[in-house]
Design an enzyme around this catalytic site. Structure first.
Site, PDB file in Angstrom:
ATOM      1  N   ASP A 176     -21.844  82.485  -2.575  1.00 21.23           N
ATOM      2  CA  ASP A 176     -22.841  83.522  -2.310  1.00 21.23           C
ATOM      3  C   ASP A 176     -22.170  84.776  -1.778  1.00 21.23           C
ATOM      4  O   ASP A 176     -20.999  84.789  -1.413  1.00 21.23           O
ATOM      5  CB  ASP A 176     -23.977  83.029  -1.414  1.00 21.23           C
ATOM      6  CG  ASP A 176     -23.574  82.815   0.029  1.00 21.23           C
ATOM      7  OD1 ASP A 176     -22.422  83.118   0.389  1.00 21.23           O
ATOM      8  OD2 ASP A 176     -24.419  82.358   0.814  1.00 21.23           O
ATOM      9  N   ILE A 177     -22.943  85.868  -1.781  1.00 19.76           N
ATOM     10  CA  ILE A 177     -22.439  87.175  -1.388  1.00 19.76           C
ATOM     11  C   ILE A 177     -22.447  87.275   0.130  1.00 19.76           C
ATOM     12  O   ILE A 177     -23.462  87.005   0.772  1.00 19.76           O
ATOM     13  CB  ILE A 177     -23.304  88.284  -2.010  1.00 19.76           C
ATOM     14  CG1 ILE A 177     -23.266  88.170  -3.542  1.00 19.76           C
ATOM     15  CG2 ILE A 177     -22.844  89.662  -1.555  1.00 19.76           C
ATOM     16  CD1 ILE A 177     -24.283  89.045  -4.244  1.00 19.76           C
ATOM     17  N   ASN A 184     -28.620  95.121   1.795  1.00 22.29           N
ATOM     18  CA  ASN A 184     -30.007  95.560   1.603  1.00 22.29           C
ATOM     19  C   ASN A 184     -30.466  96.477   2.733  1.00 22.29           C
ATOM     20  O   ASN A 184     -31.126  97.492   2.494  1.00 22.29           O
ATOM     21  CB  ASN A 184     -30.936  94.348   1.504  1.00 22.29           C
ATOM     22  CG  ASN A 184     -30.883  93.679   0.144  1.00 22.29           C
ATOM     23  OD1 ASN A 184     -30.654  94.340  -0.869  1.00 22.29           O
ATOM     24  ND2 ASN A 184     -31.087  92.379   0.116  1.00 22.29           N
ATOM     25  N   ASP A 193     -29.970  94.805  -5.650  1.00 25.95           N
ATOM     26  CA  ASP A 193     -30.192  94.405  -7.048  1.00 25.95           C
ATOM     27  C   ASP A 193     -29.008  94.804  -7.917  1.00 25.95           C
ATOM     28  O   ASP A 193     -28.599  94.056  -8.816  1.00 25.95           O
ATOM     29  CB  ASP A 193     -31.472  95.049  -7.587  1.00 25.95           C
ATOM     30  CG  ASP A 193     -32.729  94.352  -7.098  1.00 25.95           C
ATOM     31  OD1 ASP A 193     -32.607  93.333  -6.385  1.00 25.95           O
ATOM     32  OD2 ASP A 193     -33.834  94.827  -7.430  1.00 25.95           O
ATOM     33  N   GLU A 219     -28.971  85.273  -3.159  1.00 25.54           N
ATOM     34  CA  GLU A 219     -27.642  85.789  -3.454  1.00 25.54           C
ATOM     35  C   GLU A 219     -26.651  84.677  -3.778  1.00 25.54           C
ATOM     36  O   GLU A 219     -25.444  84.900  -3.797  1.00 25.54           O
ATOM     37  CB  GLU A 219     -27.112  86.615  -2.278  1.00 25.54           C
ATOM     38  CG  GLU A 219     -26.835  85.840  -1.008  1.00 25.54           C
ATOM     39  CD  GLU A 219     -28.032  85.688  -0.095  1.00 25.54           C
ATOM     40  OE1 GLU A 219     -27.818  85.479   1.120  1.00 25.54           O
ATOM     41  OE2 GLU A 219     -29.174  85.785  -0.575  1.00 25.54           O
TER      42      GLU A 219
END
Length: 298
Positions: A176-177, A184, A193, A219
């Site tokens: 995952d990020i 965000n 996005d 994510e």
């Protein structure tokens, strides 16, 4: 034969010379394919000469999503062709991820307005195209263009059965990020996005035909690597980690630094369970994040 009155002849001529706005059975619709929620799959038939898309509730194409202007864009017909024109929106209008001011649309184009993505469908058999798109929405994540969690779980069970039958290795990579919420919060959801879309775009060419890349949720992404042992899976994961860290994520004038954390596990035939394989891989991912992020644990 008695000649027809001049008025009648004129009426007949007008009927013959004036074609229907859309020749034949050609129909056109927009289908909302993102984000997930109650509006997923919503269709907007394009039956007039012009339609306005935006946040206002009384518009033909009313989209109650983030980052959409009140009157965002217009779609208009010239003959049988449809075009889109941005109406000075705050965040711009995009066709196939390219920002446009005005663009002729073609069947299958993806239109992005704020966080909403709509697919442009036109042709003689629009119902078949619509239902095919609904099926795609059930197995593909349209923001990233990769498969979704539902398809991943089905694919994994098939690959486990194959690995057991032919006694071949199978590995799983879950990642995952890092600090995605901060992206965000700092740059807005459009930037988030963009990072997800770009990550999907970069990874797809690196996936073999026999493997699978899917968005696991939020994510998180997952790769199923067929006929791959732990050593090669770790090499794959490290290459992906480096690719993300050292190639900037950029859209127009926005530059977002991104890293990912990855967990890697090889399937153990004694488990015979996708759930256990996912749980072990997720534990390795958690260890990578707890150990400082931007690393591979396997």
């Amino acid at each position: 034969m008695k000649p027809e009155p001049r008025e009648l002849r004129s009426t007949i001529a007008m009927k013959v010379k004036t074609p229907a706005p859309d020749a034949g059975n050609r129909q056109t619709v927009l289908v909302q394919v993102y984000p997930p929620g109650i509006n997923l799959g919503r269709r907007f038939p394009l039956t007039e000469i012009e339609h306005i898309a935006g946040r206002l509730p009384d518009l033909d194409i009313s989209l109650d999503e983030e980052a959409i202007s009140r009157r965002h864009a217009r779609l208009f017909r010239e003959g049988s062709d449809w075009s889109i024109e941005d109406l000075g929106s705050t965040n711009g209008s995009y066709v196939n991820d390219e920002r446009v001011q005005r663009r002729l649309l073609r069947d299958g184009d993806m239109i992005r307005l704020g966080t909403a993505i709509l697919k442009f469908l036109t042709g003689a058999n629009i119902e078949a195209a619509y239902h095919e798109e609904i099926y795609r929405m059930s197995i593909v994540d349209h923001l990233t263009g990769v498969h979704n969690k539902r398809y991943f779980l089905e694919f994994l069970e098939r690959e486990i059965a194959r690995a057991l039958r032919y006694q071949t290795p199978l590995s799983l990579v879950l990642f995952d990020i890092d600090h995605f919420k901060k992206i965000n919060d700092t740059h807005g959801h459009l930037a988030g996005d963009m990072v997800l879309r770009e990550l999907g775009r970069r990874l797809k060419p690196r996936i073999r035909r026999e493997d699978l890349l899917a968005r696991y949720g939020g994510e998180e992404f997952v790769c199923v690597l067929a006929n791959t042992g732990l050593g090669n899976a770790l090499l794959f994961a490290e290459n992906v980690r480096a690719m993300v860290e050292f190639e900037p994520f950029r859209e127009e004038d926005l530059d977002v630094p991104v890293t990912i954390s990855l967990g890697v596990t090889e399937f153990d035939p004694q488990e015979q369970s996708g759930e256990k394989l996912i749980a072990r891989t997720d534990a390795n991912l958690y260890t990578a994040k707890r150990g400082g992020r931007n690393r591979v644990i396997g």
